[in-house]
Design an enzyme around this catalytic site. Structure first.
Site, PDB file in Angstrom:
ATOM      1  N   SER A 171       4.880  -6.442   0.326  1.00 36.63           N
ATOM      2  CA  SER A 171       4.057  -4.938  -0.203  1.00 36.63           C
ATOM      3  C   SER A 171       4.980  -4.648  -1.381  1.00 36.63           C
ATOM      4  CB  SER A 171       4.234  -3.613   0.973  1.00 36.63           C
ATOM      5  OG  SER A 171       3.045  -3.952   0.841  1.00 36.63           O
ATOM      6  N   HIS A 223       3.876   3.307  -0.707  1.00 33.91           N
ATOM      7  CA  HIS A 223       4.487   3.276   1.183  1.00 33.91           C
ATOM      8  C   HIS A 223       5.420   2.502   1.204  1.00 33.91           C
ATOM      9  CE1 HIS A 223       2.197  -0.968   1.225  1.00 33.91           C
ATOM     10  NE2 HIS A 223       3.189  -1.454   2.246  1.00 33.91           N
ATOM     11  N   ASP A 237      -1.033   2.419  -4.857  1.00 33.04           N
ATOM     12  CA  ASP A 237      -0.031   3.001  -4.265  1.00 33.04           C
ATOM     13  C   ASP A 237       1.361   2.253  -4.569  1.00 33.04           C
ATOM     14  OD1 ASP A 237       1.324   2.232  -1.435  1.00 33.04           O
ATOM     15  OD2 ASP A 237       0.395   0.953  -0.878  1.00 33.04           O
TER      16      ASP A 237
END
Ligand code: ARG
Ligand code: GLU
Length: 675
Positions: free
Chosen positions: A612, A84, A206
């Site tokens: 992230s 992402h 991810d």
């Protein structure tokens, strides 16, 4: 008697600070935490984490694309981050013929790696406390200019800590030639999508893979075919041994925004005013977009990233309000403030001043947030804003417009405008006299918006012109929004309500007084997108009464969720085949007597947005996974971190390697990694 009491108090203080896994620590000050870290299983030294004299782990951590983290895993600049986080770059490189989002992408040699225009990574050279320099009269601009002249590609910032009680200089090398090496298909990288977002148990792969390029002197440089893979001072070794409950973990990355020290007034604003209003507005937007997406594959694609962005914070805020209420954060803060007043009567005026400053500013800040969530979401304004922007030339205006219309649908935006303009008119306390009068003249929001969308030329790319547009009705609307709304809220565009200068000037003495008063509290500066270390352990947690959630998921869970009928759970056939043949190679592990592949795990590391893509490390500083999310019960940890419940979600490095190998067929990358 007195003496033994003192000893008991000290004992209490040490056990207390030894237990808490809370905190996001500045790497240059990590020596103050090393004792606690070692007691929990950390095997290295403070110098191994951060050093200005020798290569250290910090040299392998990057700020990725200005809002995520990444980690270098080879001496040839190979970089891992989240899917992402790479999403925008991957989307920009994709076309109908080469749809890397849907199909994935794997370079099979350096020559096949794809340059990503505009994508930048920053690597920290060093950080420095400049509080004294500022006090002595140097300006931020002076300090930054001096730092940037030190080396090629140097980029510096000065960031305040503890609401301006301290300031730090951060000097980075800024790399502009970053190339895509590989990405799994979205069905792995985004598996479960919004449905599973903020949720544990989780099965998302991810991750995506990039490479940093540098010039012949190993310095940052603009893209050139002559550039070569960057040789970092340090890269992460990878551990494929796996983790078990209780093992030490630490995370090294760029957390974006926390509000650890805010008062009860600010908590009330978040939980009772701001979050509920924003959730409600976004629910309406998501309903409109979702319904339109269901009617057309084209709209589904056009609005996929927009929907995901709106839904991400929307879902997080819901968990945050629940969490704040469940933990009684507001009541706890009230009680803390009462004790502060009692024990520091001479400083109670600080809290009075804070309260008064909130009284004056909350309404303005709400208007700012409301503008963000309403008028700013009416996308039709974009083309006119491009034309009005004096900094752009016609060529870049045309290019930006083409990009914009590619993902724009007139009818979806019209419906959004109905709802968003209506909410602004109803709830904003800004006068915006002419804007309101304009809407009135047309008989209200509904009829005005329809008239605007029926009469503006800007609803399609065909109508977009670089000249002769001044009379278009949209120009009047955008002009009024800019003059009567944007100009008024601009002064409140701070990270948080509590960072508005009028309020922050009282947090400065408040947090200072807390540090002098509350000796048992381990103070760390709020996250502000500067490099931090957090540490804790791998741990499950009690999700609900009698319901314990284990800390590790496996490929079995992917297969249970696999569903060709549901877009977000439709895994690639290749993964099904590998599973059916149990063709796991070296990535298979035995769990509960069964051969399987690990997928994700959770830990007690204190994280937030910006973490992230962060490297999650074991006690020897080896990479064991890539951080990408938090669990539902931890979404309020930006305000109160409760280590019995708060967990970050990590993609197990063994799943990353498994996908690269068995799904991507790109095991050539393993040769340069330290496995
Ligand atoms: N919740 C994670 C974060 O805050 C993942 C977001 C990406 N996924 C999504 N569905 N938007 O960024
Ligand atoms: N997904 C978040 C990000 O993009 C990290 C998860 C969190 O907020 O904890 O930064």
């Amino acid at each position: 008697m007195k003496r033994s009491l003192l000893i008991v108090a000290l004992l209490f203080a040490t056990t207390f600070s030894a237990v808490a896994d809370k905190g996001m620590w500045l790497p240059s000050l990590i020596s103050s935490r090393i004792k606690d870290m070692k007691s929990k299983g950390f095997k290295l030294s403070a110098e191994d984490i951060y050093s200005i004299n020798k290569a250290s782990l910090k040299d392998a951590v990057v700020l990725f694309d200005g809002g995520c983290t990444g980690e270098i895993v080879s001496n040839r600049g190979l970089l891992l981050t989240n899917h992402h986080c790479g999403y925008d770059a991957i989307q920009a490189l994709s076309s109908v013929e080469h749809d890397y989002l849907t199909d994935g992408f794997w370079a099979m040699s350096n020559d096949e790696e794809l340059y990503c225009p505009g994508l930048k990574v920053h690597i920290l050279v060093r950080m420095e406390d400049v509080t004294a320099r500022l006090a002595a009269g140097e300006t931020k601009a002076d300090i930054i200019a001096k730092a940037e002249s030190e080396g090629v590609g140097f980029h510096a910032t000065v960031e305040s800590m503890y609401y301006g009680n301290e300031a730090y200089l951060f000097i980075y090398r800024e790399f502009q030639d970053v190339r895509l090496v590989g990405t799994p298909p979205s069905a792995i990288g985004k598996f479960g999508s919004d449905n599973d977002n903020w949720i544990w148990p989780r099965h998302t792969g991810d991750f995506s893979v990039f490479r940093i390029y540098a010039n012949a002197n190993n310095e940052p440089a603009e893209y050139s075919a002559d550039n070569r893979p960057y040789t970092p001072a340090r890269h992460f070794k990878i551990s494929t041994k796996g983790v078990k409950e209780g093992d030490f973990t630490m995370i090294y990355g760029f957390p974006g925004n926390t509000q650890e020290y805010i008062t009860s007034d600010a908590v009330a604003y978040v939980a009772k005013v701001s979050d509920p209003a924003k959730i409600d507005l976004r629910t309406q937007r998501l309903n409109i977009i979702g319904a339109a997406q269901a009617t057309s594959p084209q709209i589904r694609l056009q609005y996929a990233a927009k929907h995901a962005n709106i839904a991400n914070a929307w879902k997080k805020w819901q968990g945050e309000v629940l969490g704040i209420n469940r933990l009684g954060t507001f009541e706890k803060k009230l009680d803390y403030e009462r004790r502060f007043r009692e024990e520091n009567p001479d400083k109670a005026y600080i809290l009075d001043s804070l309260e008064a400053a909130y009284g004056v500013n909350i309404e303005h800040y709400f208007n700012y947030e409301l503008y963000n969530e309403t008028l700013r979401g009416i996308e039709l304004q974009q083309p006119v804003k491009l034309l009005l922007n004096a900094k752009l030339d016609d060529e870049s205006r045309q290019a930006a417009a083409e990009l914009f219309y590619k993902d724009f649908n007139k009818e979806v935006d019209r419906e959004l405008a109905h709802v968003l303009l209506d909410a602004f008119i109803k709830y904003s306390t800004l006068p915006a006299k002419e804007l309101r009068a304009l809407v009135e003249r047309h008989g209200g929001v509904e009829t005005y918006v329809d008239w605007l969308y029926d009469n503006s030329r800007f609803t399609s790319l065909d109508g977009f012109t670089l000249s002769g547009w001044e009379e278009d009705p949209l120009v009047e609307f955008v002009g009024l929004v800019q003059n009567e709304v944007e100009s008024n809220v601009r002064g409140y565009a701070y990270r948080n309500l509590s960072n508005i200068p009028d309020i922050e000037r009282w947090y400065r003495p408040y947090v200072k007084a807390l540090m002098e008063w509350d000796k048992q509290r381990a103070f760390f500066p709020d996250a502000n997108l500067t490099l931090r270390v957090a540490y804790g352990k791998v741990a499950g947690y009690e999700y609900a009464d009698g319901e314990y959630h284990l800390p590790q998921t496996t490929i079995e869970g992917i297969m249970e969720k696999d569903n060709p009928e549901i877009y977000d759970y439709n895994i690639p056939q290749r993964l099904r085949d590998v599973y059916a043949a149990k063709d796991y190679g070296r990535w298979g592990i035995t769990m509960n007597g069964k051969v399987t592949v690990p997928v994700c795990f959770i830990a007690t590391n204190h994280t937030t947005g910006g973490n992230s893509g962060s490297p999650v490390l074991n006690g020897r500083g080896e990479l064991i996974g890539i951080n990408f999310d938090r669990t539902w019960l931890s979404t309020m940890s930006d305000i109160e971190f409760d280590e019995t419940l708060c967990r970050n979600i990590i993609c197990d490095i063994r799943y990353v390697l498994f996908v690269i190998d068995k799904v991507g067929g790109a095991s050539w990358l393993f040769e340069e990694m330290s496995l």
